[in-house]
Every structure is written in C-alpha cells, then in structure tokens.
Design a protein around this motif. Structure first.
Motif, PDB file in Angstrom:
ATOM      1  N   UNK A 153       0.901  -1.370   0.111  1.00  0.00           N
ATOM      2  CA  UNK A 153      -0.108   0.043  -0.124  1.00  0.00           C
ATOM      3  C   UNK A 153       0.941   1.230  -0.095  1.00  0.00           C
ATOM      4  N   UNK A 154       2.180   1.193  -0.399  1.00  0.00           N
ATOM      5  CA  UNK A 154       2.979   2.357  -0.414  1.00  0.00           C
ATOM      6  C   UNK A 154       2.694   3.493  -0.998  1.00  0.00           C
ATOM      7  N   UNK A 155       2.049   3.341  -2.328  1.00  0.00           N
ATOM      8  CA  UNK A 155       1.456   4.191  -3.180  1.00  0.00           C
ATOM      9  C   UNK A 155       0.021   4.067  -3.369  1.00  0.00           C
ATOM     10  N   UNK A 156      -0.805   3.665  -2.489  1.00  0.00           N
ATOM     11  CA  UNK A 156      -2.260   3.749  -2.457  1.00  0.00           C
ATOM     12  C   UNK A 156      -2.756   4.737  -2.794  1.00  0.00           C
ATOM     13  N   UNK A 157      -3.751   5.163  -3.610  1.00  0.00           N
ATOM     14  CA  UNK A 157      -4.348   6.234  -3.905  1.00  0.00           C
ATOM     15  C   UNK A 157      -3.551   7.277  -5.047  1.00  0.00           C
ATOM     16  N   UNK A 158      -2.252   6.809  -5.355  1.00  0.00           N
ATOM     17  CA  UNK A 158      -1.528   7.660  -6.265  1.00  0.00           C
ATOM     18  C   UNK A 158      -1.344   6.870  -7.677  1.00  0.00           C
ATOM     19  N   UNK A 159      -1.211   7.768  -8.580  1.00  0.00           N
ATOM     20  CA  UNK A 159      -1.024   7.562  -9.920  1.00  0.00           C
ATOM     21  C   UNK A 159       0.281   7.755 -10.534  1.00  0.00           C
ATOM     22  N   UNK A 160       0.838   6.726 -11.036  1.00  0.00           N
ATOM     23  CA  UNK A 160       2.349   6.663 -11.560  1.00  0.00           C
ATOM     24  C   UNK A 160       2.330   6.708 -13.042  1.00  0.00           C
ATOM     25  N   UNK A 161       3.065   7.640 -13.604  1.00  0.00           N
ATOM     26  CA  UNK A 161       3.261   7.445 -15.290  1.00  0.00           C
ATOM     27  C   UNK A 161       4.564   6.744 -15.786  1.00  0.00           C
ATOM     28  N   UNK A 162       4.581   5.591 -16.357  1.00  0.00           N
ATOM     29  CA  UNK A 162       5.813   4.987 -16.841  1.00  0.00           C
ATOM     30  C   UNK A 162       6.033   5.057 -18.369  1.00  0.00           C
ATOM     31  N   UNK A 163       7.090   5.774 -18.827  1.00  0.00           N
ATOM     32  CA  UNK A 163       7.181   5.706 -20.162  1.00  0.00           C
ATOM     33  C   UNK A 163       8.219   4.425 -20.534  1.00  0.00           C
ATOM     34  N   UNK A 164       8.074   3.876 -21.656  1.00  0.00           N
ATOM     35  CA  UNK A 164       8.890   2.674 -22.005  1.00  0.00           C
ATOM     36  C   UNK A 164       8.185   1.619 -21.245  1.00  0.00           C
ATOM     37  N   UNK A 223       3.036   4.437 -20.941  1.00  0.00           N
ATOM     38  CA  UNK A 223       3.132   5.034 -22.109  1.00  0.00           C
ATOM     39  C   UNK A 223       4.416   4.478 -23.032  1.00  0.00           C
ATOM     40  N   UNK A 224       4.237   4.311 -24.234  1.00  0.00           N
ATOM     41  CA  UNK A 224       5.015   3.835 -25.151  1.00  0.00           C
ATOM     42  C   UNK A 224       4.619   3.891 -26.762  1.00  0.00           C
ATOM     43  N   UNK A 225       5.485   3.565 -27.627  1.00  0.00           N
ATOM     44  CA  UNK A 225       5.059   3.382 -29.056  1.00  0.00           C
ATOM     45  C   UNK A 225       4.273   2.369 -29.595  1.00  0.00           C
ATOM     46  N   UNK A 226       4.498   1.108 -28.659  1.00  0.00           N
ATOM     47  CA  UNK A 226       3.670  -0.176 -29.248  1.00  0.00           C
ATOM     48  C   UNK A 226       2.711  -0.469 -28.491  1.00  0.00           C
ATOM     49  N   UNK A 227       1.407  -0.297 -29.018  1.00  0.00           N
ATOM     50  CA  UNK A 227       0.124  -0.307 -28.278  1.00  0.00           C
ATOM     51  C   UNK A 227       0.061  -1.940 -27.768  1.00  0.00           C
ATOM     52  N   UNK A 228       0.227  -2.572 -28.656  1.00  0.00           N
ATOM     53  CA  UNK A 228       0.203  -4.192 -28.197  1.00  0.00           C
ATOM     54  C   UNK A 228       1.011  -4.505 -27.089  1.00  0.00           C
TER      55      UNK A 228
END
Length: 296
Positions: free
Chosen positions: A10-21, A44-49
């Motif tokens: 639960x360290x990041x409970x309620x938080x939103x993290x964006x991860x590129x690649x 986030x990345x270029x390859x949707x699949x």
C-alpha cells in the motif's frame, strides 16, 4: 504470482504513476512493482500491443493499469497524452522517464538522422514528459520524477549518441530539481549498469559475445536484475526519499570503479553471499535470449 517487493504494502495507494517505455524491460518491471504497491499506473510507449499486454499482466496480478500509446519525441502528442492520463486517473503523483533506445555505432559513422533519433528519444522525450506533467499537474500539487540515465561515466565508446543524451539527462535532472523544488517536485535519476533485460536482444548478433562477457568487467561479477533497478526507482519515488532531489543513484555493481589487473577483482569468492546475491522480485522476469546460450 505477486510481485515480491521489499517495500511495504500500500505504499502508493491512491497515487497515479506514469511510466514511459512501460511495454518491456525495466519499465514493465517497475510498472508491476508500483501497481503491486497500490498505484494506478499509466503506461506510455509507441507499441500499443506491448502496453496492452502489460496492462493485462498487471490486471491478472490484481493491479490497475491503462495504456496510452505515444511517441514521446513529439511535443503535441506528449501534451495530449498527459491530458489523457489526467482525464483517466485525475492526478499524476509520479513519473518514471524510462523510454529510451540506441544502436551501436562509432561516432564517425553516425548520421545526423541517427544522432537526432537517439537524442530525441533519450533526452528530449524525457524533457517533454517531465515538463507536461509539471505544467498540467505537479506545479500545483507536487510530485516525484525519476529519469533513467546510464552508466556513461567517462565515456561510452560505440554509443556516443546515447552517452551524450544520457549525460544531458543528468544535467536536466539537476537543473529541474533546482527550478521545480518550489513546486514541491523532486527530480532524481537512476543510472543502471549492465541489466539482464529483454533490451539486450534488440542488439545485432555480432554484439552477443560482448554482452555475454560484460559481467567480467563488474566487481560483483554479474549483471543487475530488472527488479534491482525497479527497487531503486521505487525508493526515489517514495516518501522515504522526500529529502532527496537532484541526485543520480547508480545501480551498476561498482563497474565504474573497476581497474584492470586489480587482483582482488578477479576472484568470484563471496559472490553468492546474501549482501550481493541477485534480487529476484519480479516473477515474470526472464533472462534475455542472448545470455542463455553461446549461440545467442
């Protein structure tokens, strides 16, 4: 199988993290750990699949993740994607600038197009993502950013375009930490050394012998696991690092300190002792194919 994180549940409970690649390698691993610790993760990345595949993995493990295909090198695409993440999740507490890529080449052989492609991916894209997260959310609410750089201390022969971009990312990290501190935003970087990750399989077959022998130049005589890099990232994004900003955390087994011929460094005695034993926290991790056989 759940992620075996060293951090409290639960360290990041309620938080939103964006991860590129976030579709592979370190990004995929870190996304799993953040989700396992309660964060909602925007990949986030270029390859949707690939992004959708990781979202499905995280959902199977009981986490929440969304996919947002984007070329981070394109300013307007980044602006729209960050707005899309905010529309989906309502906030952005953390950003991992992990997306990157390069190809082996001597400086004299790199074209302008090749140089710019690597610099835009490894430096410019990270700047755009960080700036948009700041402008659209963090300058009013605060947050934490971790940029991925590389073990480029001194030089990166054969990868000069990447070395220049990664060195630029270090300076960007330090400057952003100064300028954005008044907003309650911390900016740090992680510099991985050799990592046994799927990215190794993207290099040409001719590099296989070099990749398989790379650990010989590391004092700890091995490569890092993806989970060991993820743990460093998660620490810097966490509340435990609330007084750390503008720094680069090396996770490289001491490689920059290696000195040729230093006798103590040739022995593997002690390499299986608890303090240096590989940390395997990510149950879905698999070694890159190039490291599984002499044929690569």
């Amino acid at each position: 199988m759940k992620y075996r994180s060293v951090f409290r549940p639960g360290l990041f409970a309620g938080q939103v993290a964006v991860v590129t690649g976030g579709g592979s390698g370190i990004g995929r691993c870190t996304a799993h750990e953040l989700a396992a610790l309660g964060a909602r993760v925007a990949l986030i990345g270029r390859n949707a699949s690939k992004l959708e595949s990781v979202c499905a993995e995280i959902a199977d493990a009981g986490g929440i993740a969304t996919a947002h295909p984007c070329d981070i090198r394109e300013e307007e695409a980044v602006r729209q994607t960050v707005a899309e993440v905010l529309a989906a999740h309502g906030r952005i507490d953390a950003l991992l600038n992990n997306a990157g890529g390069q190809f082996p080449a001597a400086l004299r052989d790199i074209s302008l197009k090749g140089w710019e492609a690597v610099v835009r991916t490894n430096l410019t894209g990270g700047f755009l993502m960080a700036r948009e997260c700041l402008q659209q959310w963090m300058q009013d609410k605060g947050g934490a950013i971790v940029n991925i750089t590389a073990d480029n201390w001194g030089s990166m022969p054969g990868m000069g375009h990447s070395g220049a971009a990664r060195a630029g990312m270090v300076s960007f990290t330090e400057t952003a930490a100064m300028e954005w501190a008044p907003y309650g935003v911390r900016v740090n970087a992680v510099a991985p050394g050799y990592v046994a990750s799927s990215g190794m399989d993207a290099y040409p077959p001719a590099m296989a012998p070099l990749l398989r022998s790379a650990a010989d130049g590391v004092p700890l005589k091995r490569m890092a696991t993806e989970a060991e890099i993820s743990a460093a990232i998660v620490f810097l994004l966490s509340e435990a690092a609330s007084f750390i900003t503008g720094t680069v955390l090396r996770v490289d087994g001491g490689r920059p300190q290696m000195r040729a011929g230093w006798p103590q460094m040739q022995s593997k005695e002690g390499m299986d002792r608890p303090a240096v034993r590989p940390f395997q926290g990510f149950p879905l991790a698999r070694p890159p194919k190039v490291l599984q056989s002499d044929e690569g």
